[in-house]
Design a protein around this motif. Structure first.
Motif, short mmCIF file in Angstrom:
data_model
loop_
_atom_site.label_atom_id
_atom_site.label_comp_id
_atom_site.label_asym_id
_atom_site.label_seq_id
_atom_site.Cartn_x
_atom_site.Cartn_y
_atom_site.Cartn_z
N HIS A 30 0.83 -1.20 0.00
CA HIS A 30 0.00 0.00 0.00
C HIS A 30 0.87 1.25 0.00
N GLU B 268 3.04 6.27 -6.73
CA GLU B 268 2.08 7.17 -7.37
C GLU B 268 2.47 8.63 -7.15
N THR C 57 -7.29 7.14 -17.67
CA THR C 57 -8.46 6.99 -16.79
C THR C 57 -9.68 7.65 -17.45
N TYR D 40 -11.59 -5.15 -12.31
CA TYR D 40 -11.80 -3.93 -11.52
C TYR D 40 -10.82 -3.89 -10.35
N GLU D 41 -10.24 -2.74 -10.15
CA GLU D 41 -9.33 -2.60 -9.01
C GLU D 41 -9.92 -1.60 -8.02
N LYS E 113 -10.57 1.11 -5.37
CA LYS E 113 -9.73 2.23 -4.88
C LYS E 113 -9.59 2.10 -3.37
N ASN F 128 -17.07 10.34 -0.67
CA ASN F 128 -16.05 9.31 -0.86
C ASN F 128 -16.63 8.01 -1.39
N HIS G 128 -17.55 -1.04 -1.41
CA HIS G 128 -16.55 -0.76 -0.36
C HIS G 128 -16.87 -1.47 0.95
#
Lengths: 334, 400
Positions: free
Chosen positions: B16, B23, B35, B310-311, B313, B361, B383
């Motif tokens: 992480h 990044e 994107t 799919y990743e 976030k 968010n 999420h």
């Protein structure tokens, strides 16, 4: 930083003591050698010259002994300079600085890990003081052995002189250090525990070699010498667990409707966001008739994290008071 | 202590922060452009195709897959009731297909009446009004009236969906649930009660008021098997050919294997990798699996669907207050702002601000149900795993 200075002092004492010991060793051996040589010479001369030329020989011997002593002195001073050479002092300083930075780094790493793995926070933090002690012990040992290569006798002499010096000059510090080691290995409490010592209640945030820091409920850091801690009574609220029991006291008039109050008090606890729902909630009633008759309602519950102890107590008290007031419980006083 | 879990957590932690650093240092304009292109491509997916993966409860027992065991347990629960007269409780995760299971139960309970509760019931009147229709006793005015229900000739089966809608985590917020449980016990001789509850409410209520003790039979919905989920997706995808694209981040082994493979072997490898990711994300939850598939759709061209895994976030470190809000919503399935305010005992504006931030968010979404005056906030299933992980880790709740 204190550890760093202490190590430096210790190593400098080692250096000086080693130098003195080597100097004395060398001086002693030279004198011994000179005396032995002198006795042999005298015996031989006595056998060979029985006619009484002793006076001349004694004078010659008297001439050679101071020279030998001077030579030996020069030799010993040279050796001592080798032992406390600038290179060695620099090595000690750099190594100690490196270890000091490493301990800072490991402390940071433990803090970050504890933040990321909150459930294992206390287990992670308790490794912190142990790691620091181990790092410093290894460093001192390696430096002494590699730089001075002491013999058994010099090591004993060193320990004796160090003990004497420390005994006179720094007995409080030594007491604290031994206290620190006792706390680290005997573990009456650990980093993250909520303890009460000498009236100071709060979370243990650091266990150092010399003293221990407690973060009190009003967010002050109290520094307590380890020597004081080992001689005091300590009460530990959570003993290595994340949660701890919190007792919330409510004072109500004696003639209250117990059933109604019990329900409100119980629900105030079970609806609190801070509650550890895996453990039971108990509501107890005690009547007091000391000054003014009153019923003490004790709500005993576990908070999800000892850090939220006061948050929980405040939340439950506030909610219970509001509900009791709405239910007209306080009106029974008048 | 589970060392394997700790090891994986450390790996995740390193990955992480490594990714964040990467990044921060190397994210360039090119990546941002790609994107944007992806979003445009997503817009090209035909609505007719997306409809195939819409999340909605199934109406027909024949369409329900992977729940044979639960159906058999429901049947056994009914048989047990005939002897013990004990109600049945079904516990499930959000999106695990509870409503579909209840709809499918018509095969075993042909005369069952399902009382659906989409919003919280806050007082006796609302509950009585719902129950008197379900129990076919329009004269009833109170719960006491319902306890003295006139006997019907046949056996009655009442399915009360989302029993957690009867409580609110506040002082005096449990009495409706307790009254309803008393009603169940008073009428269980004549009525086979089946109640459903989400697993977070069950965990909470069980711990604080020993809720589970009221039910002799409890069925916990199990994760659906991987092959069944894959079968359901293939079935819905019928008529389209799937082309799996290389994922945004792939392991070194996969990249190496792809280099040394021909086109069909590459597709096989990418398909396996995709479904591994899908199962890791969904963990046997059919709704999450469908969402993952929809989010993985790159574009559709004629009868060919291009899929790129799919990743999710990272949701970042949530504050304590945000976690308390999310936990309260999990315990109640959904909450309005007013309800949240009374649960958290903070200011109305304070809870609204937290809700707005969580909506921003993408952790929550708002939905206004029929008969409700204000929106209800629910957890975004995309999420859910990340939120659960943080609640487990930071609030020390055993909800995983």
């Amino acid at each position: 930083m204190f550890n760093y200075i202490l190590t430096l002092c210790f190593l400098l004492i080692c250096t000086q003591a080693s130098a003195q010991i080597d100097f004395l060793d060398s001086l002693g051996s030279q004198i011994e050698e000179a005396i032995t040589k002198d006795s042999i010479d005298r015996a031989e001369e006595a056998a060979e010259n029985a006619d009484g030329e002793q006076t001349e020989d004694e004078e010659a011997a008297a001439e050679t002994t101071p020279e030998a002593v001077r030579d030996n002195l020069t030799d010993a001073i040279g050796k001592a300079t080798d032992i406390i050479s600038p290179a060695k002092i620099l090595t000690i300083i750099i190594a100690s600085l490196f270890v000091w930075l490493t301990t800072k780094g490991t402390n940071w790493m433990y803090r970050s890990l504890a933040d990321s793995f909150n459930r294992r926070r206390l287990q992670i933090l308790r490794l912190q003081p142990i790691t620091n002690v181990i790092l410093w012990v290894i460093t001192i040992y390696v430096l002494v052995v590699t730089l001075f290569d002491p013999t058994r006798q010099s090591l004993l002499a060193l320990m004796g002189s160090s003990a004497l010096a420390l005994g006179f000059a720094a007995q409080d510090i030594v007491k604290n250090i031994f206290g620190g080691l006792l706390i680290i290995f005997d573990r009456p409490f650990q980093v993250g525990d909520r303890i009460n010592i000498g009236g100071n209640y709060g979370e243990v945030v650091r266990i150092g070699i010399r003293n221990t820091n407690i973060n009190t409920l009003d967010d002050s850091i109290v520094t307590i010498p380890n020597s004081k801690i080992i001689s005091e009574h300590i009460s530990n609220a959570n003993s290595g667990a994340l949660d701890c029991m919190v007792v919330v006291d409510l004072w109500l008039p004696v003639g209250i409707d117990v059933e109604k109050v019990r329900k409100i008090a119980f629900e105030a606890a079970i609806t609190s966001r801070y509650l550890n729902i895996d453990k039971a909630v108990t509501v107890l009633f005690f009547d007091h008739f000391d000054n003014q008759p009153a019923t003490n309602v004790k709500i005993k519950a576990y908070v999800l994290d000892a850090r939220y102890e006061k948050g929980f107590a405040g939340d439950v008290t506030e909610a219970a008071k509001k509900a009791l007031s709405e239910a007209g419980i306080y009106e029974t006083i008048q | 202590m589970d060392f394997k879990n700790i090891f994986y957590k450390i790996v995740d932690f390193v990955m992480h922060y490594g990714k964040m650093t990467y990044e921060f240092l190397f994210l360039d304009e090119k990546e941002e452009q790609s994107t944007v292109e992806e979003v445009q491509e997503r817009a090209e997916i035909p609505e007719a195709y997306l409809q195939r993966f819409r999340l909605h409860p199934l109406q027909d027992a024949k369409q329900l897959e992977g729940r044979d065991e639960e159906i058999a347990m429901m049947q056994r629960g009914y048989e047990n009731w005939k002897i013990t007269r004990s109600p049945l409780l079904i516990v499930g995760e959000f999106g695990a297909g509870m409503t579909s299971l209840l709809n499918a139960s018509s095969a075993i309970y042909p005369h069952a009446r399902i009382l659906e509760n989409k919003i919280n019931i806050s007082n006796d009147e609302e509950l009585v009004s719902e129950l008197k229709n379900g129990l076919n006793y329009p004269e009833a005015r109170t719960l006491k009236d319902l306890e003295t229900l006139p006997k019907n000739d046949g056996e009655q089966v009442i399915i009360f969906e989302n029993i957690e809608r009867l409580f609110l985590r506040k002082i005096h917020g449990f009495h409706l649930l307790e009254d309803f449980l008393l009603l169940i016990h008073a009428t269980k001789k004549d009525i086979f009660w089946v109640a459903t509850i989400n697993q977070y409410s069950y965990y909470y209520l069980n711990q604080v008021i020993n809720f589970g003790a009221n039910f002799l039979s409890v069925i916990r919905l199990q994760p659906i098997k991987k092959d069944i989920i894959e079968g359901i997706i293939q079935e819905r995808n019928k008529g389209y050919e799937c082309v799996y694209l290389k994922p945004g981040t792939s392991s070194g082994t996969l990249s190496q294997q792809l280099k040394n493979s021909d086109a069909s072997a590459k597709q096989q490898l990418l398909k396996e990798d995709f479904f591994n990711k899908l199962h890791a994300f969904a963990g046997g939850n059919i709704s999450q699996a469908m969402l993952f598939w929809k989010r993985s759709l790159a574009y559709v061209k004629e009868k060919r669907v291009y899929i790129k895994a799919y990743e999710p976030k990272p949701i970042g470190q949530l504050t304590l207050e945000e976690l308390f809000v999310l936990e309260a919503i999990l315990q109640h399935t959904s909450l309005s702002n007013n309800e949240l305010y009374s649960i958290l005992r903070n200011s109305n504006k304070g809870s609204k601000l937290i809700l707005e931030k969580l909506m921003e968010n993408d952790l929550l979404y708002a939905k206004t149900y029929e008969g409700s005056f204000e929106p209800e906030y629910q957890i975004n299933l995309l999420h859910l795993n990340a939120v659960k992980a943080q609640i487990h880790e930071r609030l020390n709740r055993n909800i995983l």
